[in-house]
Design an enzyme around this catalytic site. Sequence first.
Site, PDB file in Angstrom:
ATOM      1  N   HIS A 219       0.881  -1.187   0.000  1.00 57.28           N
ATOM      2  CA  HIS A 219       0.000   0.000   0.000  1.00 57.28           C
ATOM      3  C   HIS A 219       0.909   1.225   0.000  1.00 57.28           C
ATOM      4  O   HIS A 219       1.720   1.404  -0.901  1.00 57.28           O
ATOM      5  CB  HIS A 219      -0.926  -0.102   1.222  1.00 57.28           C
ATOM      6  CG  HIS A 219      -2.088   0.846   1.266  1.00 57.28           C
ATOM      7  ND1 HIS A 219      -2.431   1.693   0.236  1.00 57.28           N
ATOM      8  CD2 HIS A 219      -3.017   1.081   2.249  1.00 57.28           C
ATOM      9  CE1 HIS A 219      -3.502   2.395   0.570  1.00 57.28           C
ATOM     10  NE2 HIS A 219      -3.878   2.049   1.796  1.00 57.28           N
ATOM     11  N   HIS A 258      -1.810  -2.135  -9.973  1.00 55.50           N
ATOM     12  CA  HIS A 258      -2.868  -1.568  -9.141  1.00 55.50           C
ATOM     13  C   HIS A 258      -4.064  -2.497  -9.117  1.00 55.50           C
ATOM     14  O   HIS A 258      -4.359  -3.150 -10.115  1.00 55.50           O
ATOM     15  CB  HIS A 258      -3.299  -0.191  -9.676  1.00 55.50           C
ATOM     16  CG  HIS A 258      -3.993   0.626  -8.644  1.00 55.50           C
ATOM     17  ND1 HIS A 258      -5.358   0.560  -8.452  1.00 55.50           N
ATOM     18  CD2 HIS A 258      -3.505   1.474  -7.717  1.00 55.50           C
ATOM     19  CE1 HIS A 258      -5.673   1.365  -7.456  1.00 55.50           C
ATOM     20  NE2 HIS A 258      -4.573   1.931  -6.989  1.00 55.50           N
ATOM     21  N   ASP A 309       2.942   5.847  -6.662  1.00 53.69           N
ATOM     22  CA  ASP A 309       4.114   5.788  -5.790  1.00 53.69           C
ATOM     23  C   ASP A 309       5.443   5.759  -6.527  1.00 53.69           C
ATOM     24  O   ASP A 309       6.469   6.091  -5.943  1.00 53.69           O
ATOM     25  CB  ASP A 309       4.016   4.554  -4.877  1.00 53.69           C
ATOM     26  CG  ASP A 309       2.971   4.754  -3.804  1.00 53.69           C
ATOM     27  OD1 ASP A 309       2.883   5.874  -3.285  1.00 53.69           O
ATOM     28  OD2 ASP A 309       2.227   3.807  -3.509  1.00 53.69           O
TER      29      ASP A 309
HETATM   30  N1  COA Z   1       5.843  -6.229 -10.073  1.00 50.09           N
HETATM   31  C1  COA Z   1       5.861  -7.427 -10.700  1.00 50.09           C
HETATM   32  N2  COA Z   1       4.765  -8.150 -10.944  1.00 50.09           N
HETATM   33  C2  COA Z   1       3.598  -7.647 -10.560  1.00 50.09           C
HETATM   34  C3  COA Z   1       3.488  -6.421  -9.893  1.00 50.09           C
HETATM   35  C4  COA Z   1       4.668  -5.706  -9.657  1.00 50.09           C
HETATM   36  N3  COA Z   1       4.636  -4.519  -9.051  1.00 50.09           N
HETATM   37  N4  COA Z   1       2.200  -6.177  -9.615  1.00 50.09           N
HETATM   38  C5  COA Z   1       1.507  -7.219 -10.062  1.00 50.09           C
HETATM   39  N5  COA Z   1       2.352  -8.107 -10.635  1.00 50.09           N
HETATM   40  C6  COA Z   1       1.974  -9.384 -11.213  1.00 50.09           C
HETATM   41  C7  COA Z   1       1.716 -10.396 -10.100  1.00 50.09           C
HETATM   42  O1  COA Z   1       2.891 -11.072  -9.749  1.00 50.09           O
HETATM   43  C8  COA Z   1       0.689 -11.277 -10.737  1.00 50.09           C
HETATM   44  O2  COA Z   1       1.346 -12.137 -11.641  1.00 50.09           O
HETATM   45  P1  COA Z   1       0.855 -13.675 -11.813  1.00 50.09           P
HETATM   46  O3  COA Z   1      -0.526 -13.552 -12.410  1.00 50.09           O
HETATM   47  O4  COA Z   1       1.878 -14.249 -12.719  1.00 50.09           O
HETATM   48  O5  COA Z   1       0.833 -14.264 -10.421  1.00 50.09           O
HETATM   49  C9  COA Z   1      -0.151 -10.312 -11.574  1.00 50.09           C
HETATM   50  O6  COA Z   1       0.720  -9.215 -11.878  1.00 50.09           O
HETATM   51  C10 COA Z   1      -1.391  -9.807 -10.853  1.00 50.09           C
HETATM   52  O7  COA Z   1      -1.005  -9.239  -9.590  1.00 50.09           O
HETATM   53  P2  COA Z   1      -1.768  -9.418  -8.212  1.00 50.09           P
HETATM   54  O8  COA Z   1      -0.784  -9.384  -7.094  1.00 50.09           O
HETATM   55  O9  COA Z   1      -2.696 -10.580  -8.277  1.00 50.09           O
HETATM   56  O10 COA Z   1      -2.630  -8.091  -8.210  1.00 50.09           O
HETATM   57  P3  COA Z   1      -3.390  -7.482  -6.950  1.00 50.09           P
HETATM   58  O11 COA Z   1      -4.537  -6.723  -7.497  1.00 50.09           O
HETATM   59  O12 COA Z   1      -3.661  -8.503  -5.908  1.00 50.09           O
HETATM   60  O13 COA Z   1      -2.295  -6.496  -6.329  1.00 50.09           O
HETATM   61  C11 COA Z   1      -0.902  -4.660  -6.035  1.00 50.09           C
HETATM   62  C12 COA Z   1      -2.222  -5.149  -6.632  1.00 50.09           C
HETATM   63  C13 COA Z   1      -0.875  -3.148  -6.122  1.00 50.09           C
HETATM   64  C14 COA Z   1      -0.822  -5.074  -4.554  1.00 50.09           C
HETATM   65  C15 COA Z   1       0.267  -5.281  -6.822  1.00 50.09           C
HETATM   66  O14 COA Z   1       0.233  -4.792  -8.156  1.00 50.09           O
HETATM   67  C16 COA Z   1       1.605  -5.000  -6.180  1.00 50.09           C
HETATM   68  O15 COA Z   1       2.040  -5.768  -5.305  1.00 50.09           O
HETATM   69  N6  COA Z   1       2.309  -3.893  -6.593  1.00 50.09           N
HETATM   70  C17 COA Z   1       3.533  -3.505  -5.962  1.00 50.09           C
HETATM   71  C18 COA Z   1       3.236  -2.715  -4.683  1.00 50.09           C
HETATM   72  C19 COA Z   1       2.701  -1.327  -4.974  1.00 50.09           C
HETATM   73  O16 COA Z   1       3.193  -0.613  -5.828  1.00 50.09           O
HETATM   74  N7  COA Z   1       1.693  -0.940  -4.188  1.00 50.09           N
HETATM   75  C20 COA Z   1       1.100   0.380  -4.296  1.00 50.09           C
HETATM   76  C21 COA Z   1      -0.287   0.266  -4.821  1.00 50.09           C
HETATM   77  S1  COA Z   1      -0.956   1.869  -5.183  1.00 50.09           S
END
Ligand code: COA
Length: 373
Positions: A219, A258, A309
């Site tokens: 987050h 996201h 971010d």
């Molecule tokens: N880097 C690399 N791979 C990523 C990624 C990232 N920042 N964000 C998502 N992915 C990949 C996941 O590994 C997943 O791959 P898979 O299908 O092969 O397992 C796919 O994209 C879907 O991601 P998922 O984690 O299921 O999406 P979510 O909706 O649950 O999570 C976030 C959303 C924001 C938590 C996720 O994108 C993330 O962890 N981002 C990094 C943290 C971040 O920037 N947070 C700030 C949010 S505003």
Amino acid sequence: MQSKKAGGLAGVIAGETAICTVGTEGVGLTYRGYGIHDLAEHASFEEVAYLLIRGKLPTQSELDGYRETLIGARGLPDGLKIVLEQLPGDAHPMDVLRTGCSALGTIEKETEDTNQSDIADRLVATLPSMLLYWHHFHESGTRINVETDDDTTAGHFLHLLHGREVDELQRRTVDVSLILYAEHEFNASTFTARVAAATLTDFYSAVSGAIGTLRGPLHGGANEAAMALIERLDSPDEAEATVLEMLATKQLIMGFGHRVYTVSDPRSDIIKGWSRKLSEASGDMTLFDVSVRVEEVMRREKKLFPNLDFFMASAYHLCGIPTPMFTPIFVMGRIAGWAAHIFEQRSDNRLIRPGAEYIGPEPTDYVPMAERE
Ligand code: COA
């Protein structure tokens, strides 16, 4: 059993709100109907906080009055200063804000007679003061005067941090960042605040829980994690090689992806523009160029886009802000959204208590101690 993909309440409509739209087709990100691009270009954070907390854009005299209220509310009670002095100097600043908020809630308790807007204003005004009082006390033993007369929260924060006249480009960058961070519908920390508020607990408890939730790297903590990556990259080519290697080993690149947006985060290009301006002003484009290459590689390899971010990291760094303060600044903006949601929850409240699908053992007889293995 629910799959991992269906987990995390993804796509679940968990309630109604009149505060914000996120990613709505043809509408995008709006705060009480106003588009984020207009707000980031024309408004100040105080105008946006007023809009969120009081429900309408202020007139000039209302805005002047609001600024005066905030300036007058920046001081910290002595008891809170003692608490901040007692916290370890190596605590994470998010823990300092969480504790500071909680401590203020014991000193200036919310009672039936309290006007909830006054608490919101007090927190908007004191969160920067708490952080920088603690910071300077532990850095140099100085008990700084936190009552500046800067008329913006961004100026107040930078003034207290650097202890000198504030650079206007840096001030406006932080001001815009606070606008972009101010609100985002039912994100994890706001939902935490609403769940807490729905139990009819006090305002400070709801905000303390929200701060703790925002702290996580999935987050708000992503801006600090993004900085940790880009600061170790000396060139765009090194950025490319590093990101490819990280992706090959299934590591997350913080600041990308996201839950709600699928194509882009409308806030990213806005802060990217400010990051570019700051880089040009500094005469060193390295951090910006490295960030742009990371963005290109992520689009090409994973079809993932930067969220707010990612470019926030370089922007804050170029404002001379220490990395551990990045997520606390997110708190200083998001407090406006949290307050609006706590008010909204309270205005039409029902306890938030969903159900769970049970996947544990079948009902079984109690096993006496002597017979356990
Ligand atoms: N880097 C690399 N791979 C990523 C990624 C990232 N920042 N964000 C998502 N992915 C990949 C996941 O590994 C997943 O791959 P898979 O299908 O092969 O397992 C796919 O994209 C879907 O991601 P998922 O984690 O299921 O999406 P979510 O909706 O649950 O999570 C976030 C959303 C924001 C938590 C996720 O994108 C993330 O962890 N981002 C990094 C943290 C971040 O920037 N947070 C700030 C949010 S505003």
